[in-house]
Motif scaffolding. Structure first.
Motif, PDB file in Angstrom:
ATOM      1  N   SER A 204     -11.460  12.026 -17.113  1.00 25.06           N
ATOM      2  CA  SER A 204     -10.283  12.446 -16.338  1.00 25.06           C
ATOM      3  C   SER A 204     -10.529  12.435 -14.832  1.00 25.06           C
ATOM      4  N   ASP A 205     -11.773  12.193 -14.434  1.00 26.86           N
ATOM      5  CA  ASP A 205     -12.117  12.141 -13.005  1.00 26.86           C
ATOM      6  C   ASP A 205     -13.320  11.203 -12.893  1.00 26.86           C
ATOM      7  N   PHE A 206     -13.788  10.974 -11.668  1.00 28.05           N
ATOM      8  CA  PHE A 206     -14.965  10.139 -11.496  1.00 28.05           C
ATOM      9  C   PHE A 206     -16.177  10.866 -12.066  1.00 28.05           C
ATOM     10  N   SER A 207     -17.077  10.099 -12.670  1.00 27.17           N
ATOM     11  CA  SER A 207     -18.234  10.662 -13.389  1.00 27.17           C
ATOM     12  C   SER A 207     -19.030  11.651 -12.546  1.00 27.17           C
ATOM     13  N   ILE A 208     -19.274  11.284 -11.297  1.00 27.66           N
ATOM     14  CA  ILE A 208     -20.075  12.132 -10.410  1.00 27.66           C
ATOM     15  C   ILE A 208     -19.397  13.490 -10.197  1.00 27.66           C
ATOM     16  N   ASN A 209     -18.058  13.477 -10.060  1.00 20.79           N
ATOM     17  CA  ASN A 209     -17.305  14.734  -9.865  1.00 20.79           C
ATOM     18  C   ASN A 209     -17.355  15.605 -11.113  1.00 20.79           C
ATOM     19  N   ILE A 210     -17.234  14.968 -12.286  1.00 21.93           N
ATOM     20  CA  ILE A 210     -17.265  15.718 -13.555  1.00 21.93           C
ATOM     21  C   ILE A 210     -18.610  16.437 -13.707  1.00 21.93           C
ATOM     22  N   LEU A 211     -19.709  15.719 -13.438  1.00 22.12           N
ATOM     23  CA  LEU A 211     -21.043  16.326 -13.537  1.00 22.12           C
ATOM     24  C   LEU A 211     -21.222  17.426 -12.498  1.00 22.12           C
ATOM     25  N   SER A 212     -20.750  17.131 -11.299  1.00 20.38           N
ATOM     26  CA  SER A 212     -20.921  18.069 -10.190  1.00 20.38           C
ATOM     27  C   SER A 212     -20.226  19.405 -10.485  1.00 20.38           C
ATOM     28  N   ARG A 213     -19.003  19.331 -11.033  1.00 27.24           N
ATOM     29  CA  ARG A 213     -18.265  20.565 -11.376  1.00 27.24           C
ATOM     30  C   ARG A 213     -19.026  21.388 -12.416  1.00 27.24           C
ATOM     31  N   ALA A 214     -19.785  20.684 -13.257  1.00 28.27           N
ATOM     32  CA  ALA A 214     -20.548  21.383 -14.309  1.00 28.27           C
ATOM     33  C   ALA A 214     -21.908  21.870 -13.796  1.00 28.27           C
TER      34      ALA A 214
ATOM     35  N   GLN B 183      -4.867   5.892  -9.150  1.00 33.09           N
ATOM     36  CA  GLN B 183      -5.912   5.982  -8.106  1.00 33.09           C
ATOM     37  C   GLN B 183      -6.996   4.925  -8.359  1.00 33.09           C
ATOM     38  N   GLU B 184      -7.360   4.759  -9.637  1.00 34.37           N
ATOM     39  CA  GLU B 184      -8.377   3.773 -10.009  1.00 34.37           C
ATOM     40  C   GLU B 184      -7.897   2.350  -9.703  1.00 34.37           C
ATOM     41  N   ILE B 185      -6.609   2.087 -10.003  1.00 35.87           N
ATOM     42  CA  ILE B 185      -6.042   0.763  -9.715  1.00 35.87           C
ATOM     43  C   ILE B 185      -6.103   0.505  -8.208  1.00 35.87           C
ATOM     44  N   LYS B 186      -5.740   1.529  -7.424  1.00 33.70           N
ATOM     45  CA  LYS B 186      -5.733   1.366  -5.966  1.00 33.70           C
ATOM     46  C   LYS B 186      -7.151   1.135  -5.429  1.00 33.70           C
ATOM     47  N   ARG B 187      -8.126   1.847  -6.011  1.00 29.19           N
ATOM     48  CA  ARG B 187      -9.516   1.740  -5.534  1.00 29.19           C
ATOM     49  C   ARG B 187     -10.041   0.308  -5.683  1.00 29.19           C
ATOM     50  N   GLU B 188      -9.594  -0.364  -6.716  1.00 25.18           N
ATOM     51  CA  GLU B 188     -10.062  -1.733  -6.956  1.00 25.18           C
ATOM     52  C   GLU B 188      -9.295  -2.775  -6.137  1.00 25.18           C
ATOM     53  N   LYS B 189      -8.193  -2.340  -5.517  1.00 22.36           N
ATOM     54  CA  LYS B 189      -7.294  -3.287  -4.824  1.00 22.36           C
ATOM     55  C   LYS B 189      -8.030  -4.184  -3.824  1.00 22.36           C
ATOM     56  N   ALA B 190      -8.958  -3.578  -3.072  1.00 20.27           N
ATOM     57  CA  ALA B 190      -9.678  -4.344  -2.036  1.00 20.27           C
ATOM     58  C   ALA B 190     -10.502  -5.484  -2.631  1.00 20.27           C
TER      59      ALA B 190
ATOM     60  N   GLU C 228       0.812  -1.226   0.000  1.00 16.68           N
ATOM     61  CA  GLU C 228       0.000   0.000   0.000  1.00 16.68           C
ATOM     62  C   GLU C 228       0.849   1.282   0.000  1.00 16.68           C
ATOM     63  N   LYS C 229       1.888   1.284   0.843  1.00 21.62           N
ATOM     64  CA  LYS C 229       2.735   2.489   0.958  1.00 21.62           C
ATOM     65  C   LYS C 229       3.405   2.826  -0.363  1.00 21.62           C
ATOM     66  N   GLU C 230       3.925   1.791  -1.027  1.00 23.36           N
ATOM     67  CA  GLU C 230       4.599   2.019  -2.320  1.00 23.36           C
ATOM     68  C   GLU C 230       3.602   2.521  -3.368  1.00 23.36           C
ATOM     69  N   LEU C 231       2.389   1.980  -3.321  1.00 20.72           N
ATOM     70  CA  LEU C 231       1.334   2.391  -4.260  1.00 20.72           C
ATOM     71  C   LEU C 231       0.988   3.863  -4.037  1.00 20.72           C
ATOM     72  N   ASP C 232       0.848   4.265  -2.773  1.00 21.66           N
ATOM     73  CA  ASP C 232       0.577   5.676  -2.438  1.00 21.66           C
ATOM     74  C   ASP C 232       1.696   6.587  -2.926  1.00 21.66           C
ATOM     75  N   ALA C 233       2.944   6.133  -2.782  1.00 21.27           N
ATOM     76  CA  ALA C 233       4.093   6.933  -3.230  1.00 21.27           C
ATOM     77  C   ALA C 233       4.072   7.107  -4.745  1.00 21.27           C
ATOM     78  N   LEU C 234       3.654   6.041  -5.449  1.00 25.13           N
ATOM     79  CA  LEU C 234       3.567   6.136  -6.920  1.00 25.13           C
ATOM     80  C   LEU C 234       2.502   7.145  -7.337  1.00 25.13           C
ATOM     81  N   ILE C 235       1.351   7.124  -6.625  1.00 24.76           N
ATOM     82  CA  ILE C 235       0.249   8.045  -6.948  1.00 24.76           C
ATOM     83  C   ILE C 235       0.714   9.496  -6.816  1.00 24.76           C
ATOM     84  N   ASP C 236       1.563   9.754  -5.818  1.00 25.23           N
ATOM     85  CA  ASP C 236       2.037  11.133  -5.576  1.00 25.23           C
ATOM     86  C   ASP C 236       3.331  11.459  -6.305  1.00 25.23           C
ATOM     87  N   SER C 237       3.856  10.502  -7.072  1.00 32.22           N
ATOM     88  CA  SER C 237       5.138  10.729  -7.749  1.00 32.22           C
ATOM     89  C   SER C 237       4.988  11.739  -8.890  1.00 32.22           C
TER      90      SER C 237
END
Length: 596
Positions: free
Chosen positions: A557-567, A139-146, A119-128
């Protein structure tokens, strides 16, 4: 003898320009050989995906191969759809499909290998900073990890994949191959065949006896197969429960919403808000009864025409011009691209021998989108053109604004741009119309879209939810149980204005979408979001247009709900559905005024 022209006889101006994808067959072959060769390269990274540099390199390679493959596949598919009988393009499409499977296999190790990192290495990659372009992917890959299992378990699940297709395949065979409907008597007393294709045509017949005979014949036929179909349907629900438990989801519903990262509230909100709007549907039922001059409205009267067939010829050129006028509220930036599409052969317009039926928009990143039509000179075809160009321009703006990986929008968002175009065109036509008969024809068309796309699909969505919840609670899904749930929903939705015929209890048995679980709600949310957008664009002008163009340029480029919400459209709240319902109420009011 077919009266349709052969493909070679179609005027070039009415065909799409596929040279924009590949100049000729030789260019396609060269690219094909290149992909065939380059698909060997990813394996060099296998077992080495543990640093930002190696992950970036493999992502760059993956994008390069995928994009080239996409162009090969789209070119072959579009050529094949122009004339499905053409052996050259049948072969080309087979080659592209085979290559597609080979590429998928070559790239399949990437996600599991990244997921196997701590998990830690995955988080570091996301912020790299080195992987900034791939942040959302990671982020999407990590979300499915569970929900991803061990390598051995995943291999086992992959083998179960073919078995899991069984309920859908069996239903398809019963429904399309084995199910035979009896002949019925038409309005002239002549025996005519009843088929899946002709059923809706009979329900649209002005003659009530024809409608009733078709309705009864269809559901009596399904009732004879109720035990087999209920067992097939139940097997599909059991399959869903197996996957949701193995992948550690709280419920089947949440498993299916997870793909697009849609909160459960979006689904439950839709159902709850439609419940509070049922009096509107029932008011429309009452109006339908009045316009048809009936004492009792039956389920087989739902598709009966409310206006004597209104003859309205709209040529393709007139349709394009009307759409350009109707979409003026979207501003010059949008209209400029729309004109480009009309003028630069993005569209394959008319039917020809062997051409695929229906309509769609499709394309490959980096070249303009394409639209397939089978245009007839009528209102429906004009709306189809507006709809498909909505898809095309959504893809165009996403591709222009974003890198390949982020440009592809989700299915949850797919119907929004296309339906927004339809809503704006409808508003324009209604405001322009001076002929009461024409206006009533338009209003009826629009009201029925609300009924079939929001109310009916939400009722389907509620049926799926109830059925899965009961199965998850350990209840058996007998044919009687399924029919009882379905019948009660019809009574609840249509209310006292409707005589809910007992036969309708078998309708659940003929809906193929129920084997593509928890999908139908997207029609209702998409239509609601689009109606909300069009209302804001018409009411607010430029600020709403800017937000809408921002939505079109956001791709995936983002989750569908966020894209609609911004609009400005928050699908986790009841607001967009209520806005759509206020438009529906206005349509009913206008119809009531015209028919006083």
């Amino acid at each position: 003898m077919s009266t349709l022209p052969k493909r070679s006889a179609v005027e070039q101006n009415n065909t799409w320009e596929l040279k924009d994808l590949f100049a000729n067959q030789q260019a396609w072959d060269a690219s094909y050989n290149e992909v065939k060769e380059s698909k060997k390269k990813p394996s060099e990274y296998e077992g080495k995906l543990n640093s930002p540099q190696s992950i970036k390199e493999v992502f760059v390679l993956e994008d390069d191969i995928s994009l080239k493959l996409e162009r090969l596949y789209v070119y072959a598919h579009l050529h094949h759809d122009e004339d499905t009988t053409n052996p050259t393009y049948q072969a080309l499409l087979q080659k592209a499909k085979k290559l597609s499977v080979e590429v998928s296999e070559a790239l399949s190790f990437i996600t599991p290998e990244i997921l196997s990192l701590p998990e830690k290495e995955l988080d570091a990659l996301i912020d790299s900073p080195e992987l900034a372009d791939y942040k959302f992917t990671l982020q999407e890959i990590k979300r499915e990890k569970a929900h991803v299992l061990s390598k051995t378990e995943e291999a086992l699940l992959a083998q179960v994949g073919n078995l899991s297709q069984a309920p859908q395949n069996i239903f398809g065979m019963i429904n399309n191959a084995d199910m035979k409907f009896p002949n019925i008597e038409d309005e002239n007393g002549k025996e005519v065949p009843l088929t899946h294709g002709s059923y809706i045509q009979y329900l649209e017949n002005p003659n009530r006896d024809v409608r009733r005979r078709a309705f009864k014949a269809v559901y009596e036929t399904y009732a004879k197969q109720k035990n087999t179909i209920a067992a097939t349907f139940s097997a599909n629900v059991n399959k869903n429960m197996f996957y949701s438990r193995v992948r550690k989801y709280p419920s089947v519903l949440e498993m299916y919403l997870s793909g697009d990262n849609i909160p459960k509230e979006v689904y439950t909100n839709l159902i709850d808000t439609i419940h509070e709007s049922l009096p509107l549907l029932q008011r429309y039922m009452n109006l339908r009864k009045k316009l048809l001059g009936l004492n009792e409205l039956h389920m087989y009267d739902l598709f009966a025409p409310l206006v004597e067939e209104y003859k309205w010829d709209i040529t393709y050129d007139e349709a394009k011009q009307t759409i350009l006028e109707g979409l003026k509220p979207l501003g010059e930036e949008y209209l400029q691209v729309l004109r480009q599409g009309f003028q630069n052969r993005w569209i394959d317009v008319y039917e020809n021998e062997g051409k695929r039926t229906g309509a769609y928009s499709w394309g490959a990143y980096g070249t303009h989108p394409y639209v397939l039509l089978n245009h007839k000179d009528n209102l429906n075809s004009m709306f189809t053109l507006a709809h498909e160009m909505g898809h095309a321009l959504h893809s165009y703006f996403s591709d222009e604004a974003l890198k390949y990986r982020d440009a592809q929008y989700t299915i949850f968002l797919a119907e929004v741009a296309s339906t927004t175009n339809e809503a704006l065109l409808m508003d324009y036509l209604l405001k322009k119309s001076t002929d009461p008969k024409q206006k009533l024809y338009l209003l009826t068309y629009y009201a029925d879209q609300f009924r079939t796309t929001i109310f009916r699909q939400t009722m389907f969505a509620e049926f799926e939810k109830i059925v899965h919840e009961r199965a998850e609670a350990g209840e058996a899904l007998t044919p009687q149980e399924l029919s009882s749930i379905y019948y009660d929903l019809n009574v609840k939705y249509h209310g006292n204005e409707m005589n809910v015929d007992q036969d309708i209890e078998m309708e659940w048995a003929r809906i193929p979408h129920f084997y593509n679980s928890f999908y139908v709600y997207k029609y209702a949310t998409g239509f609601s979001a689009a109606t909300s957008f069009s209302k804001k664009i018409l009411d607010e002008g430029k600020p709403a247009v800017d937000r809408y163009l921002g939505f079109l340029k956001s791709g995936g480029s983002d989750f569908s709900i966020n894209i609609l919400s911004r609009a400005g459209v928050d699908m986790s709240s009841p607001q967009p559905i209520r806005e759509a319902m206020s438009v529906f109420e206005d349509v009913i009011k206008q119809m009531e005024e015209l028919t006083k």
